[in-house]
Design an enzyme around this catalytic site. Structure first.
Site, mmCIF file in Angstrom:
data_model
loop_
_atom_site.group_PDB
_atom_site.id
_atom_site.type_symbol
_atom_site.label_atom_id
_atom_site.label_comp_id
_atom_site.label_asym_id
_atom_site.label_seq_id
_atom_site.Cartn_x
_atom_site.Cartn_y
_atom_site.Cartn_z
ATOM 1 N N GLU A 57 -17.426 90.387 9.228
ATOM 2 C CA GLU A 57 -18.070 90.502 7.877
ATOM 3 C C GLU A 57 -17.218 89.753 6.823
ATOM 4 O O GLU A 57 -16.166 89.301 7.111
ATOM 5 C CB GLU A 57 -18.345 91.930 7.623
ATOM 6 N N GLY B 36 0.310 58.277 18.673
ATOM 7 C CA GLY B 36 0.070 57.734 17.601
ATOM 8 C C GLY B 36 -1.148 57.507 17.022
ATOM 9 O O GLY B 36 -2.189 58.610 17.359
ATOM 10 N N GLU C 194 -1.494 86.971 13.301
ATOM 11 C CA GLU C 194 -0.893 87.996 12.625
ATOM 12 C C GLU C 194 -1.396 89.323 12.962
ATOM 13 O O GLU C 194 -0.549 90.272 12.647
ATOM 14 C CB GLU C 194 -1.095 87.906 10.853
ATOM 15 N N GLU D 39 -10.900 86.252 17.266
ATOM 16 C CA GLU D 39 -10.895 87.633 18.093
ATOM 17 C C GLU D 39 -9.386 88.216 17.774
ATOM 18 O O GLU D 39 -8.659 88.654 18.522
ATOM 19 C CB GLU D 39 -10.824 87.311 19.536
ATOM 20 N N GLY D 40 -9.091 88.188 16.540
ATOM 21 C CA GLY D 40 -7.834 88.542 15.896
ATOM 22 C C GLY D 40 -6.800 87.497 15.678
ATOM 23 O O GLY D 40 -6.338 86.797 16.649
#
Length: 387
Positions: free
Chosen positions: A119, A342, A370, A366-367
């Site tokens: 959300e 390059g 951190e 999905e998380g």
């Protein structure tokens, strides 16, 4: 699980999948419109029986499937994974009626699923969901509520950054029903896309597949739309993520391996400074580092998958470690592959230009990385807490 090696049959299956992704799936992916669901590609995944494998296999086979497809066609891999993510809660927590109604179409690639958890104010902190499911004595869809003595609920609020929105055919939606504080008051619902009051709009994102927002304006849902028990939706979400987080790692490993192989081929043949790039120690050492990190990530991914399949109690920690290391490694490998190629790698349509855009998002969805570190630390400290 202390080590991992594929058997002959698994090696052959993975080679077959890589060939399929290049020969049959890549041409369909190239015809797709960025930011839109590629339904012909989904139908081909269904025709090949690969969507069925998502639901019939364990974590190890799912990881092999995602890694192999990612190597040759990231769009096909993502389309397959999103079907699994959106529909797996139906498989695990849905009623017989729900499974019979929706899963055959998902397996065939005719019905598009989506996992609606995030959300605007609750991305990584999934327990902070604010989408409200208010009691509705009239019942779902205009008075059809039945069972458990409940009339149903009305969903009000927003979802954001939802893959396959707003084009999916149904959504697995997590909303706050209020049985308890935080995660204890969240329920899961199967919400068809044509339900009154549900609207959505696309978001212009760095992504080849559609990502959108959803608005719920008193959307009616009833007991027949519940996935599992009221107030147990957070567990439905976590059970799904514990399976799919290691396989996100497998997706990342597939991209890293594709980037590494492209770099080996390029640096072995590109002449510079009187020899080939691969003869330069700085280049060779960087390639060695890329290869070592990729292999380490791959082993951790399959160790997590093995833990899931064996029912190990430390799945949350292992799944978080696998996703964390594999996605961070893929970012490192693709970035260094671009550097060693390059300017040629920055040309639109080059494999590495494509991977450079694809590889960033898995460190967030999905998380985020951190969040994975937080999960790992909590699981470790829980193991040594006084009893």
């Amino acid at each position: 699980m202390t080590g991992f090696a594929l058997g002959v049959d698994q090696e052959e299956w993975c080679a077959h999948l890589r060939a399929l992704s290049a020969d049959r799936l890549r041409p369909l992916a190239d015809k797709g419109e960025p930011g839109r669901i590629n339904r012909p590609l989904l139908a081909e995944l269904g025709e090949l029986g690969l969507l069925e494998r998502v639901f019939a296999s364990g974590a190890l086979e799912l990881c092999l499937l995602r890694e192999s497809l990612a190597y040759g066609c990231t769009e096909a891999e993502t389309a397959l994974a999103l079907q699994g993510l959106g529909a797996y809660p139906v498989l695990r927590a849905g009623s017989e009626v729900q499974r019979a109604r929706w899963l055959p179409g998902v397996r065939a690639g005719r019905t598009v699923a989506a996992f609606a958890l995030s959300e605007p104010g609750a991305g990584s902190d999934a327990a902070a969901l604010a989408l409200e499911a208010a009691p509705d004595s009239r019942g779902a869809a205009g008075g059809r509520g039945r069972g458990r003595g409940r009339g149903g609920w009305r969903l009000s609020g927003e979802k954001c950054w939802i893959s396959n929105a707003p084009e999916a055919d149904f959504y697995t939606v997590f909303a706050r029903t209020g049985e308890g504080p935080g995660a204890k008051g969240v329920s899961a619902f199967l919400v068809p896309a044509d339900r009154p009051g549900l609207t959505g709009e696309p978001l212009d994102m760095l992504s080849p597949h559609p990502i959108g927002s959803l608005a719920f304006d008193g959307v009616p849902v009833g007991p027949e739309d519940l996935l599992g028990e009221p107030g147990r939706g957070f567990r439905v979400a976590m059970d799904t993520l514990n399976l799919f987080r290691p396989s996100v790692g497998a997706f990342a490993v597939g991209m890293a391996r594709a980037a590494l192989d492209a770099t080996l081929a390029y640096t072995a043949g590109r002449t510079a400074f009187g020899g080939v790039l691969g003869d330069l120690q700085a280049v060779a050492h960087r390639v060695a580092e890329m290869a070592t990190r990729t292999e380490a990530a791959r082993l951790l991914v399959y160790a997590a998958a093995g833990a899931y399949d064996s029912g190990s109690p430390d799945v949350p920690r292992r799944a978080a470690m696998a996703k964390l290391l594999a996605t961070e490694t893929a970012q490192y490998v693709v970035d260094h592959a671009v550097q060693l190629h390059g300017a040629v790698a920055l040309r639109r349509g080059h494999l590495l230009e494509h991977l450079y855009r694809e590889v960033r998002a898995p460190r967030i969805y999905e998380g985020a990385s951190e969040v994975q570190r937080t999960i790992i630390a909590k699981e470790m400290y829980r193991a040594v807490a006084p009893r």
